[in-house]
Structure formats: structure tokens, C-alpha cells
Design a protein around this motif. Structure first.
Motif, PDB file in Angstrom:
ATOM      1  N   GLN A  53      23.526 -35.920 -29.712  1.00  0.00           N
ATOM      2  CA  GLN A  53      23.145 -34.779 -28.878  1.00  0.00           C
ATOM      3  C   GLN A  53      22.083 -33.949 -29.601  1.00  0.00           C
ATOM      4  OE1 GLN A  53      24.390 -34.765 -25.702  1.00  0.00           O
ATOM      5  NE2 GLN A  53      25.228 -36.680 -26.524  1.00  0.00           N
ATOM      6  N   CYS A  54      21.026 -33.577 -28.879  1.00  0.00           N
ATOM      7  CA  CYS A  54      19.901 -32.842 -29.480  1.00  0.00           C
ATOM      8  C   CYS A  54      19.506 -31.683 -28.561  1.00  0.00           C
ATOM      9  CB  CYS A  54      18.717 -33.779 -29.700  1.00  0.00           C
ATOM     10  SG  CYS A  54      19.064 -35.141 -30.855  1.00  0.00           S
ATOM     11  N   PRO A  55      20.263 -30.576 -28.577  1.00  0.00           N
ATOM     12  CA  PRO A  55      20.041 -29.479 -27.631  1.00  0.00           C
ATOM     13  C   PRO A  55      18.681 -28.800 -27.744  1.00  0.00           C
ATOM     14  CG  PRO A  55      21.651 -28.874 -29.322  1.00  0.00           C
ATOM     15  CD  PRO A  55      21.423 -30.339 -29.442  1.00  0.00           C
ATOM     16  N   ASP A  74      16.289 -30.973 -25.997  1.00  0.00           N
ATOM     17  CA  ASP A  74      16.530 -30.901 -24.549  1.00  0.00           C
ATOM     18  C   ASP A  74      15.769 -29.731 -23.940  1.00  0.00           C
ATOM     19  OD1 ASP A  74      18.199 -33.063 -24.745  1.00  0.00           O
ATOM     20  OD2 ASP A  74      20.060 -31.919 -24.568  1.00  0.00           O
ATOM     21  N   HIS A  75      15.893 -28.572 -24.565  1.00  0.00           N
ATOM     22  CA  HIS A  75      15.242 -27.378 -24.022  1.00  0.00           C
ATOM     23  C   HIS A  75      13.716 -27.500 -24.089  1.00  0.00           C
ATOM     24  CE1 HIS A  75      14.695 -23.190 -22.894  1.00  0.00           C
ATOM     25  NE2 HIS A  75      13.816 -23.097 -23.883  1.00  0.00           N
ATOM     26  N   LEU A  76      13.221 -27.967 -25.225  1.00  0.00           N
ATOM     27  CA  LEU A  76      11.767 -28.100 -25.396  1.00  0.00           C
ATOM     28  C   LEU A  76      11.175 -29.028 -24.345  1.00  0.00           C
ATOM     29  CD1 LEU A  76       9.182 -27.658 -27.204  1.00  0.00           C
ATOM     30  CD2 LEU A  76       9.871 -29.745 -28.406  1.00  0.00           C
ATOM     31  N   THR A  77      11.795 -30.188 -24.157  1.00  0.00           N
ATOM     32  CA  THR A  77      11.206 -31.195 -23.274  1.00  0.00           C
ATOM     33  C   THR A  77      11.433 -30.901 -21.789  1.00  0.00           C
ATOM     34  OG1 THR A  77      13.180 -32.577 -23.526  1.00  0.00           O
ATOM     35  CG2 THR A  77      11.345 -33.006 -25.008  1.00  0.00           C
ATOM     36  N   PRO A 104      13.545 -39.073 -35.828  1.00  0.00           N
ATOM     37  CA  PRO A 104      13.506 -37.936 -34.911  1.00  0.00           C
ATOM     38  C   PRO A 104      13.748 -38.387 -33.479  1.00  0.00           C
ATOM     39  CG  PRO A 104      11.284 -38.558 -35.525  1.00  0.00           C
ATOM     40  CD  PRO A 104      12.206 -39.435 -36.323  1.00  0.00           C
ATOM     41  N   VAL A 105      14.295 -37.505 -32.674  1.00  0.00           N
ATOM     42  CA  VAL A 105      14.479 -37.822 -31.256  1.00  0.00           C
ATOM     43  C   VAL A 105      13.164 -37.658 -30.500  1.00  0.00           C
ATOM     44  CG1 VAL A 105      15.164 -35.474 -30.561  1.00  0.00           C
ATOM     45  CG2 VAL A 105      16.004 -37.455 -29.265  1.00  0.00           C
ATOM     46  N   TYR A 106      12.271 -36.803 -31.007  1.00  0.00           N
ATOM     47  CA  TYR A 106      10.990 -36.545 -30.341  1.00  0.00           C
ATOM     48  C   TYR A 106       9.936 -37.471 -30.940  1.00  0.00           C
ATOM     49  CZ  TYR A 106       7.470 -33.813 -27.810  1.00  0.00           C
ATOM     50  OH  TYR A 106       6.474 -33.409 -26.943  1.00  0.00           O
ATOM     51  N   PRO A 157       3.416 -33.449 -19.923  1.00  0.00           N
ATOM     52  CA  PRO A 157       4.588 -32.732 -20.446  1.00  0.00           C
ATOM     53  C   PRO A 157       5.077 -33.327 -21.760  1.00  0.00           C
ATOM     54  CG  PRO A 157       5.252 -34.178 -18.659  1.00  0.00           C
ATOM     55  CD  PRO A 157       3.758 -34.237 -18.728  1.00  0.00           C
ATOM     56  N   GLY A 158       4.564 -34.483 -22.153  1.00  0.00           N
ATOM     57  CA  GLY A 158       4.923 -35.081 -23.433  1.00  0.00           C
ATOM     58  C   GLY A 158       6.194 -35.902 -23.383  1.00  0.00           C
ATOM     59  N   TYR A 159       6.744 -36.178 -24.565  1.00  0.00           N
ATOM     60  CA  TYR A 159       7.945 -36.995 -24.666  1.00  0.00           C
ATOM     61  C   TYR A 159       9.132 -36.301 -24.008  1.00  0.00           C
ATOM     62  CZ  TYR A 159       5.402 -39.627 -28.260  1.00  0.00           C
ATOM     63  OH  TYR A 159       4.480 -40.379 -28.936  1.00  0.00           O
ATOM     64  N   GLY A 160      10.128 -37.119 -23.651  1.00  0.00           N
ATOM     65  CA  GLY A 160      11.325 -36.579 -23.016  1.00  0.00           C
ATOM     66  C   GLY A 160      12.529 -36.628 -23.935  1.00  0.00           C
ATOM     67  N   ARG A 161      13.687 -36.867 -23.346  1.00  0.00           N
ATOM     68  CA  ARG A 161      14.959 -36.852 -24.077  1.00  0.00           C
ATOM     69  C   ARG A 161      15.381 -38.304 -24.334  1.00  0.00           C
ATOM     70  NH1 ARG A 161      14.117 -33.248 -20.529  1.00  0.00           N
ATOM     71  NH2 ARG A 161      14.956 -34.358 -18.735  1.00  0.00           N
ATOM     72  N   MET A 162      14.772 -38.904 -25.355  1.00  0.00           N
ATOM     73  CA  MET A 162      15.002 -40.317 -25.643  1.00  0.00           C
ATOM     74  C   MET A 162      16.486 -40.641 -25.808  1.00  0.00           C
ATOM     75  SD  MET A 162      13.872 -42.697 -28.853  1.00  0.00           S
ATOM     76  CE  MET A 162      12.185 -42.170 -28.934  1.00  0.00           C
ATOM     77  N   ASN A 163      17.207 -39.730 -26.444  1.00  0.00           N
ATOM     78  CA  ASN A 163      18.628 -39.973 -26.704  1.00  0.00           C
ATOM     79  C   ASN A 163      19.454 -40.051 -25.428  1.00  0.00           C
ATOM     80  OD1 ASN A 163      17.931 -37.197 -26.483  1.00  0.00           O
ATOM     81  ND2 ASN A 163      19.979 -36.634 -27.133  1.00  0.00           N
TER      82      ASN A 163
END
Length: 452
Positions: A407-409, A412-415, A130-132, A370-376
């Protein structure tokens, strides 16, 4: 002045309700007075919703002191001895989780690294993740010069989007590695069959998910193996440490060999011969094992307490427009709630940015993140496409494709906009403290325009 009939009835109701909740082992609910209902947020000069302190971590008593002292005086500080404390911990952890075998290691990262090592993951292989997630999930793949393939997030649950896993598989995929983020299970009813159809093992990164359950079974026992972390923030901790659980004895032996310099072993030392062609030293110390045995005496009660407080918080926060607690997948019979996660929608807070919302929440005495970000998208990760070793193994064209496919849109929006975390120690607090969290959010919403 005499109380009116209405006041007397209200007082009797509150006293009865308080007595009932205390008798059931719960703290009495907070009855917000008219003054508290109109109190301004702390950022605007009002009183804190939570003026006290949430439980501190870790929790310990004389049990931990005795365990460490006994280990010290035994002069056996490493696990390779005839009366190994680590070996005793492994047996107890197997009973706790219902797993056939447990292998204790030096960290959660070591647990994942050992699993991939035992599976002989290496250059040219791909691992779906997972990206998150925490960066360790990515690191253990990169350390083996395999290619980490990111799958987007399901925003409702914060877990890997199981519907997108199959599309991420190629002929080079060797492992599917979902992560039970925040201690809540990923959708295993969808993920396990994907692995079975493709003939690819599913490895559960359960580093945050001690005692979480999927349909009554502990996570980590459903795929080929599960990895756990005992790092200092975790729900079961020894400062650092980790464990692998599995119901496959042959695989457990391969993991032991890998973590023990590529050698088989027994309680008294090394044996000649092993499986595989490589290994390292990832053994747990006796001090860590002794701490964990003491800490395990509390873990069931603490897990139950977090679960009950989280359910209470879910019910209250779900009533606030713009606040959506993380969804639990249908098979979840227990979440470890290492993190309490929810989504924030600023449209219901007069456009107040998430960053300002978190600042206001902090001012109310409610720790958050805010938690994890956009690792990718992190340079640390994207730079892999230019790494000379990866270019040598995969070629420039494949690494360019890898960047494009990651790419994980949804993530992106969640984080960027919505994700909010509270922490496991907060869920060890009282019912009243859960109500104070809700009171803080309500105050912020009521005065959102002024705060913005």
C-alpha cells in the motif's frame, strides 16, 4: 499622435531588455499586452497561448546518415567484430559519464535485467523498488521470479521516499533499486548509506537520467551500477538500446558474460568459460552504436538547454498559487529533465479537476500527461499474488502479505489528484515558449470557474 513620456520610457525599457537578452543568447521575453492578459482560454474560444509547435524529436542531420551508411557498407552489423562501433561507443560513454566501464545492451530493460542476472537474483529474493516508475522496473524483478517490494513516493520530488526504504528491507532483500524519475536524482545521500549498512547493493535505474548529476558526479556511477535507456523518447536515443555503467570491473565482466549467452568474449567472438550459470543474448547492434555516437555530439548542449529552461519555468510557475514544480533533492547539481513534473492543486483553480485542467492545457497547445499511476494497484501487478510460480516459491500467506504491504497512500494521492508532466522536447524550445506555457496556466486559472 505623439507618444507620452511614459510610453517612450516603456518602449526604451523593452528595447533595452530585448537587446540584452538576445545578446546573452536568450530569446526576448514575452511582454504580455493588456489584451493578452485578458484573453480567454482556448477552450472558451480564446487564442492558443502556444500556437506553434515545440521541437520535434529525434533531432538528426547528415552525421546520422553517414554513420548508418558506413555501418551498412562495412558489412559488420553485429558487435562481435575486430573494429566494433559498439565498443567505441562504450569507451566514449564511459568518458562522458566518468564511469570506469560501460556495457551497451539492447534496451534499458535489458540493462536492468543484465544487472540482476549478474547479481544472480532469483526465486526467494526481494528487490526494493519505487512504486512511481515505468513498468520495466517491476518487470525485470518478476522475470527473475524475485519479489518486487514497493516503496511509497515522496510527493514533493516524485522520487522514492528514502525515509521508507529501511522499513521495506527483510533478510531476503538482495537489491535496492531507486529510479531517477524524470531525469532527476533520487536522494542518494540517504539511499547509499542504507545499502552500505545492510550490505545490500544499490543499483541506479537511470534510464531517464542521461547526464544528471549528484554533487558533480554523473548518476549511475554512485551505486554498484547504473542502467540507461536509449529508447526513442529518451534524451539520448537510438530507437531502442541501453547501457550499464559501473566502476567495478569484476561486475562489468559478469554483466558482459550474462548479456553474451553466459560466455566471456572479445571483439572477434566467444571465449570458453564464464562466471555464473545462466545468460542470454542482449547485445547492442552496430547500427544502434553508430546512431548513438552521432547523437552524443549534441547531448551536452541539449542537457544544458533543458536545465536552463526548466530553471526559468520553475521560477515562473512557482509564482502561480496551486502550481508546485517538483522539488530537486539538495545534492542535485544537474537534472536531465526527461520529464518536467509539477503538482496541481485544484483548490487554487476554483475546484477545476486535474483532468479538465489538462484538457484546457492541451487546447492551449501545451502537450501534457497525468503521468504514472498506481502500479501497485494494477491488475497486471496484483495478479502476481495468484501466479502459480510465485505461490510455489513463496506460498499463499507470503503473497497475501505482499499485497497488504504494498500500500502506497502518498503515491495514491499524488497520482489521483496532483501529478502533471510536460516533456523533454518542450524544454528544447525557446524562452518565449516557456513563457507561453506559463501564460496558458495563468489563463486557465483566471477562467477556472467558467471552465469548471
Amino acid at each position: 499622435m505623439e507618444e507620452t513620456k511614459e510610453q517612450l520610457n516603456r518602449r526604451t525599457f523593452i528595447q533595452t531588455l530585448s537587446a540584452a537578452t538576445i545578446g546573452a543568447g536568450l530569446s526576448a521575453p514575452t511582454i504580455l499586452t493588456a489584451g493578452a492578459d485578458t484573453a480567454k482560454p482556448a477552450l472558451l474560444g480564446g487564442p492558443k497561448a502556444h500556437p506553434g509547435q515545440f521541437p520535434q524529436w529525434p533531432i538528426f542531420d547528415k552525421s546520422e546518415h553517414s554513420a548508418l551508411s558506413e555501418t551498412l557498407e562495412s558489412r559488420h552489423w553485429g558487435r562481435l567484430n575486430n573494429n566494433s562501433t559498439v565498443k567505441k561507443f562504450e569507451a566514449e560513454y564511459s568518458r562522458l559519464t566518468g564511469a570506469e566501464r560501460t556495457l551497451a545492451v539492447s534496451s534499458g530493460t535489458s540493462a536492468l535485467y543484465t544487472i540482476l542476472g549478474a547479481l544472480d537474483i532469483g526465486p526467494g529474493d526481494e528487490v526494493v523498488i519505487p512504486v512511481y516508475t515505468f513498468i520495466a522496473t517491476y518487470n525485470v524483478v518478476a522475470l527473475n521470479y524475485a519479489l518486487p517490494v514497493f516503496v511509497d513516493t515522496d510527493p514533493e520530488s516524485f522520487q522514492i521516499d528514502a525515509s521508507k526504504i529501511e522499513g521495506a528491507l527483510t533478510k531476503n532483500t538482495k537489491v535496492i533499486m531507486p529510479v531517477h524519475i524524470g531525469g532527476s536524482p533520487a536522494d542518494l545521500d540517504r539511499i547509499i548509506p542504507i545499502g552500505q549498512r545492510a550490505g545490500i547493493p544499490v543499483v541506479e535505474d537511470a534510464c531517464q537520467a542521461h547526464l544528471a548529476e549528484w554533487k558533480g558526479k554523473k548518476v549511475g556511477t554512485i551505486g554498484l551500477a547504473g542502467a540507461f535507456s536509449f529508447q526513442s523518447s529518451k534524451n539520448l536515443n537510438s530507437g531502442e538500446g541501453g547501457a550499464i555503467i559501473t566502476n567495478n570491473s569484476k561486475f562489468a565482466d559478469a554483466c558482459y558474460d550474462f548479456h553474451n549467452q553466459g560466455r566471456g568474449g572479445n571483439t572477434s567472438g566467444f571465449l570458453a568459460g564464464s562466471t555464473g550459470t545462466r545468460g542470454t543474448n542482449l547485445r547492442m547492434t552496430e547500427f544502434q552504436g553508430s546512431l548513438l555516437r552521432a547523437q552524443m555530439a549534441r547531448v551536452n548542449a541539449q542537457t544544458k538547454h533543458r536545465w536552463e529552461n526548466a530553471q526559468y519555468l520553475n521560477k515562473m510557475l512557482a509564482e502561480i498559487p496551486g502550481i508546485t514544480p517538483a522539488k530537486l533533492h539538495a545534492g542535485t547539481t544537474m537534472s536531465a529533465y526527461h520529464l518536467y513534473m509539477f503538482r496541481y492543486n485544484k483548490a487554487h483553480f476554483a475546484g477545476l479537476s486535474r483532468e479538465k485542467f489538462l484538457e484546457a492545457l492541451t487546447a492551449e497547445g501545451i502537450p501534457n500527461s497525468p503521468g504514472y499511476g498506481r502500479m501497485n494497484s494494477e491488475t497486471y501487478v496484483t495478479a502476481l499474488a495468484g501466479n502459480r510460480h510465485y505461490l510455489s516459491v513463496y506460498g499463499e500467506k507470503r503473497m497475501k502479505e505482499w499485497l497488504e504491504q504494498n500500500q502506497c497512500p502518498q503515491n495514491d494521492h499524488l497520482t489521483k489528484n496532483e501529478s502533471v508532466w510536460l516533456f523533454q522536447t518542450m524544454l528544447l524550445g525557446s524562452r518565449q515558449e516557456m513563457e507561453q506555457i506559463v501564460e496558458a496556466v495563468r489563463k486557465i486559472q483566471k477562467y477556472a470557474k467558467e471552465l469548471a
